[in-house]
Design a protein around this motif. Structure first.
Motif, mmCIF file in Angstrom:
data_model
loop_
_atom_site.group_PDB
_atom_site.id
_atom_site.type_symbol
_atom_site.label_atom_id
_atom_site.label_comp_id
_atom_site.label_asym_id
_atom_site.label_seq_id
_atom_site.Cartn_x
_atom_site.Cartn_y
_atom_site.Cartn_z
ATOM 1 N N ASN A 73 0.823 -1.214 0.000
ATOM 2 C CA ASN A 73 0.000 0.000 0.000
ATOM 3 C C ASN A 73 0.862 1.271 0.000
ATOM 4 O O ASN A 73 0.475 2.285 -0.588
ATOM 5 C CB ASN A 73 -0.959 0.014 1.196
ATOM 6 C CG ASN A 73 -2.065 -1.028 1.065
ATOM 7 O OD1 ASN A 73 -2.315 -1.551 -0.017
ATOM 8 N ND2 ASN A 73 -2.720 -1.332 2.167
ATOM 9 N N GLN A 122 -7.333 -0.250 -2.600
ATOM 10 C CA GLN A 122 -7.278 -1.395 -3.530
ATOM 11 C C GLN A 122 -8.685 -1.717 -4.036
ATOM 12 O O GLN A 122 -9.628 -1.661 -3.267
ATOM 13 C CB GLN A 122 -6.825 -2.660 -2.814
ATOM 14 C CG GLN A 122 -5.417 -2.711 -2.341
ATOM 15 C CD GLN A 122 -5.156 -4.044 -1.647
ATOM 16 O OE1 GLN A 122 -5.931 -4.998 -1.776
ATOM 17 N NE2 GLN A 122 -4.081 -4.092 -0.895
ATOM 18 N N TYR A 131 -5.561 0.347 -7.722
ATOM 19 C CA TYR A 131 -5.981 1.220 -6.624
ATOM 20 C C TYR A 131 -6.841 2.323 -7.210
ATOM 21 O O TYR A 131 -6.613 2.758 -8.335
ATOM 22 C CB TYR A 131 -4.777 1.865 -5.939
ATOM 23 C CG TYR A 131 -4.010 0.936 -5.018
ATOM 24 C CD1 TYR A 131 -4.172 1.014 -3.644
ATOM 25 C CD2 TYR A 131 -3.142 -0.012 -5.532
ATOM 26 C CE1 TYR A 131 -3.478 0.163 -2.789
ATOM 27 C CE2 TYR A 131 -2.445 -0.865 -4.681
ATOM 28 C CZ TYR A 131 -2.623 -0.766 -3.316
ATOM 29 O OH TYR A 131 -1.936 -1.614 -2.481
#
Lengths: 242, 242
Positions: free
Chosen positions: B62, B82, B123
């Motif tokens: 992330n 995500q 994302y």
């Protein structure tokens, strides 16, 4: 696909697989107001884990997830859905694989590919656990259903993966219900409500539930057949896109 | 992080990065009933792409997404989420990278790491496009907002990634609204409805919308301050968990 290496013993170098990337499957089983999850136990270690594995260089990611779940558990024809990717450095813990290999006669080098960092794509599925008989593959001693509220300790971050899968399942339930194929072709509103209550872990009020379900536009009412006293039977529904 | 290699020119061997794995960001911008998406144009090629990049071996997934989006576009402090992993073999198309490298003075070998298969974690983010000024990095000639209904052709499967992101955004909107931080602290029901209508691409009926929003339990009504004629002003709301 038994002609290709798939289990740890078969690919000591990881060749043919994408490095650092795994799939893990959270297979939920429900029946009669119970919700369970499928766990494996690594051979000779007592360690519990989700069924998981690796992606071949020449394989679609989603196909890898299906293959891995099928090989590990013996289950086929389940509808697996991506829900989250687990990619924190903190999830890296090589000790379970090292223990497994040591218990099964291999002393891996510290740089063995299985002991390196993995990012794992999480998939979930939902099945009626009375309709499937999970069967472990050779690297696992057992494969069975465990109540969600009484899970044994799991390796690495697998408990967090289960919890995230449950959150995702609850959020996505309205959208996924058709795909999961959990109900007979025709079902009552009570059947549907019972399924929701089991997955959400709480009771729902019938009128509001029925209003919401009918509002989703995914149900059609099945015409009643005349059969004597059957006029007192509940309405039957089916999914519009089934 | 400018001391570490991040762009294509800087890491000819891919060392320090996880091979075969990428992140791509679909950054939606909304304002005044318009919904746009942020696209980049590779230097000297005219090829349009989503802002994307790679994950360092020592970096959380992330965090990599945030870093990549920030480096590519100059945007910081955006809430990236995500939504899907794109892992089909069919998405593999090395021609855009090869064209980019050729146009910029490098003739890559056929087995160059950038020309290999990549699985990409998608994302998305949603921002007010009037509040941010995207700035391209050195491998892109431009970085700008494009109307969703008039996108230029994109490389590889990037158009499909945008479409999937939009589907996911619409499904997850109720859950993500607080995190995306799109509205001022206090807002009217009309502000909220306008945001929903822009993202969903359709008009909504006020009474049903208001009932649904209040039913989600994420809004609290702000006490009105006495200010003369202000009794005719609309109620203001704020997010409970803000």
């Amino acid at each position: 696909m038994s002609d290709q290496p798939t289990s740890k013993e078969d690919h000591p170098t990881g060749e043919g697989f994408i490095p650092h990337l795994a799939v893990d499957a959270v297979i939920f089983g429900f029946h009669d107001k119970q919700l369970k999850v499928l766990l494996m136990q690594y051979s000779k270690t007592g360690l519990y884990a989700l069924p998981g594995g690796f992606i071949r260089q020449n394989e679609n990611l989603n196909d890898a997830a299906k293959r891995v779940a099928s090989e590990r558990t013996g289950l086929t024809d389940i509808f697996l859905e991506q829900f989250h990717v687990f990619g924190d450095l903190a999830r890296h813990d090589p000790t379970p694989f090292a223990s497994f290999m040591a218990a099964n006669g291999t002393e891996p080098d510290a740089d063995h590919w299985l002991l390196q960092r993995f990012i794992s794509v999480g998939y979930f599925a939902l099945v009626d656990f009375t309709k499937v008989t999970p069967t472990p593959d050779k690297i696992f001693d057992s494969c069975g259903w465990y109540h969600l509220n009484a899970l044994p300790p799991l390796i690495q971050d697998h408990t967090a993966i289960v919890n995230k899968a449950l959150d995702s399942l609850r959020i996505m339930l309205d959208d996924k219900l058709i795909g999961f194929n959990l109900l007979p072709e025709d079902f009552t509103m009570g059947d549907l409500q019972s399924l929701y209550e089991t997955i959400l872990g709480k009771s729902l009020l019938r009128p509001a539930f029925q209003r919401k379900m009918l509002g989703l536009g995914i149900l059609e009412r099945v015409a009643k057949k005349y059969s004597g006293g059957a006029h007192k039977a509940p309405y039957l529904y089916r999914f519009v896109y089934k």
